[in-house]
Design an enzyme around this catalytic site. Structure first.
Site, PDB file in Angstrom:
ATOM      1  N   GLU A  44       0.832  -1.209   0.000  1.00 41.56           N
ATOM      2  CA  GLU A  44       0.000   0.000   0.000  1.00 41.56           C
ATOM      3  C   GLU A  44       0.870   1.264   0.000  1.00 41.56           C
ATOM      4  O   GLU A  44       1.863   1.346   0.728  1.00 41.56           O
ATOM      5  CB  GLU A  44      -0.870  -0.011   1.264  1.00 41.56           C
ATOM      6  CG  GLU A  44      -1.725   1.229   1.458  1.00 41.56           C
ATOM      7  CD  GLU A  44      -2.341   1.301   2.845  1.00 41.56           C
ATOM      8  OE1 GLU A  44      -3.373   1.969   2.990  1.00 41.56           O
ATOM      9  OE2 GLU A  44      -1.784   0.681   3.790  1.00 41.56           O
ATOM     10  N   LYS A 122     -10.106   2.291  -0.976  1.00 36.17           N
ATOM     11  CA  LYS A 122     -10.118   1.768   0.388  1.00 36.17           C
ATOM     12  C   LYS A 122     -11.361   2.229   1.147  1.00 36.17           C
ATOM     13  O   LYS A 122     -11.623   3.432   1.272  1.00 36.17           O
ATOM     14  CB  LYS A 122      -8.848   2.233   1.108  1.00 36.17           C
ATOM     15  CG  LYS A 122      -8.598   1.622   2.476  1.00 36.17           C
ATOM     16  CD  LYS A 122      -7.250   2.115   2.986  1.00 36.17           C
ATOM     17  CE  LYS A 122      -6.896   1.534   4.346  1.00 36.17           C
ATOM     18  NZ  LYS A 122      -5.598   2.068   4.832  1.00 36.17           N
ATOM     19  N   CYS A 164      -4.998  -2.978   3.791  1.00 34.61           N
ATOM     20  CA  CYS A 164      -4.484  -2.687   5.132  1.00 34.61           C
ATOM     21  C   CYS A 164      -5.569  -2.714   6.225  1.00 34.61           C
ATOM     22  O   CYS A 164      -6.022  -3.779   6.621  1.00 34.61           O
ATOM     23  CB  CYS A 164      -3.735  -1.350   5.107  1.00 34.61           C
ATOM     24  SG  CYS A 164      -2.583  -1.116   6.495  1.00 34.61           S
TER      25      CYS A 164
END
Length: 275
Positions: A44, A122, A164
């Site tokens: 990321e 995200k 993440c």
């Protein structure tokens, strides 16, 4: 046996490496280590800096900006599907409900021909009201996509994309499972102090959903934050097929994709879901 050959490039970097130099260096790593694999995965925000909040606005780019162009070319040159980690995306307009900063943490996936296969923004932003929530918009779309297997022409694997902090929210992975995913791809910039959570949660998502988890983390120290490394591949049974250390490293593994379907038949826990 239908298999997928994967290379995770656990990129290490510090504040002394200019972003443009890092982009070219990482593209070189993809070209060097990608051939012969079906999938290469990067971490990321490896280019703009996972914790370099103050730099994000200046380092933001559209999907087809310089980072995207370089990664597309690297995927094509290596002849692999490339999960290029994520960028700070500069959007022309907002399509999200929670704020309108014009920036997103966006993952990019390119096919062996260099064409963009998928983009994922995200959904869960890390920072508890600061960091990502203050600077970026939350994504809304759950993304599941069929990726081609270069070493098995005509074959594909259905994967769910996340990033993440998403790993802490199991309901996202249930949605991806219900959309047909058998593999979860998770690039990250997960810090060292909580690396035990990183390894534990990847195993949990694999076991509870009977899916393979491919999770590529960052190494090094930047913006005063030591990164955790320990990129990992976890089987649908919860076995660690590969695990990196704490420095820059390339992890290679061949995944038996048939084993996931066989395990689901042998231990049909998913059929007992009630909610």
């Amino acid at each position: 046996m239908t298999s997928m050959r994967v290379a995770l490039i656990q990129v290490a970097y510090g504040d002394d490496e200019p972003m443009d130099a890092r982009i070219e260096r990482v593209a070189g790593l993809v070209r060097e280590h990608g051939p012969g694999h079906d999938l290469v995965v990067l971490p990321e925000l490896w280019a703009p800096g996972g914790f370099a909040y103050r730099e994000w606005a200046d380092r933001a780019q559209p999907i087809d900006g310089p980072i995207g162009q370089v990664m597309s070319a690297a995927a094509r040159d290596a002849g692999v599907t490339l999960h290029a980690g994520s960028i700070v995306e500069q959007r022309e307009s907002s399509s999200v409900a929670d704020g309108d900063h014009g920036l997103s943490n966006t993952s990019l996936v390119y096919g062996p021909d260099g064409e963009l296969i998928a983009a994922y923004r995200k959904i869960h932003r890390f920072g508890f009201g600061a960091g990502e929530p203050r600077l970026m918009d939350a994504g809304e779309e759950v993304v599941v996509v069929d990726l081609p297997l270069a070493t098995s022409p005509g074959e594909t694997v259905r994967v769910g994309l996340s990033t993440c902090y998403d790993l802490r929210f199991p309901e996202l992975y249930r949605r991806q499972l219900d959309d047909g995913a058998s593999v979860f791809l998770v690039p990250a910039a997960w810090p060292a102090p909580r690396v035990r959570h990183w390894t534990l949660l990847a195993h949990a998502r694999a076991v509870e959903n009977q899916c393979v988890v491919i999770a590529c983390n960052t190494a090094g120290t930047h913006a005063g934050t030591e990164m955790g490394g320990h990129s990992q591949v976890v089987s649908a049974k919860g076995d660690a097929l590969a695990m990196a250390g704490t420095g820059e490293e390339v992890v290679r593994v061949e995944i038996d994709l048939d084993e996931t379907a066989q395990w689901r038949e042998q231990f049909p826990v998913l059929a007992d879901r009630r909610l």
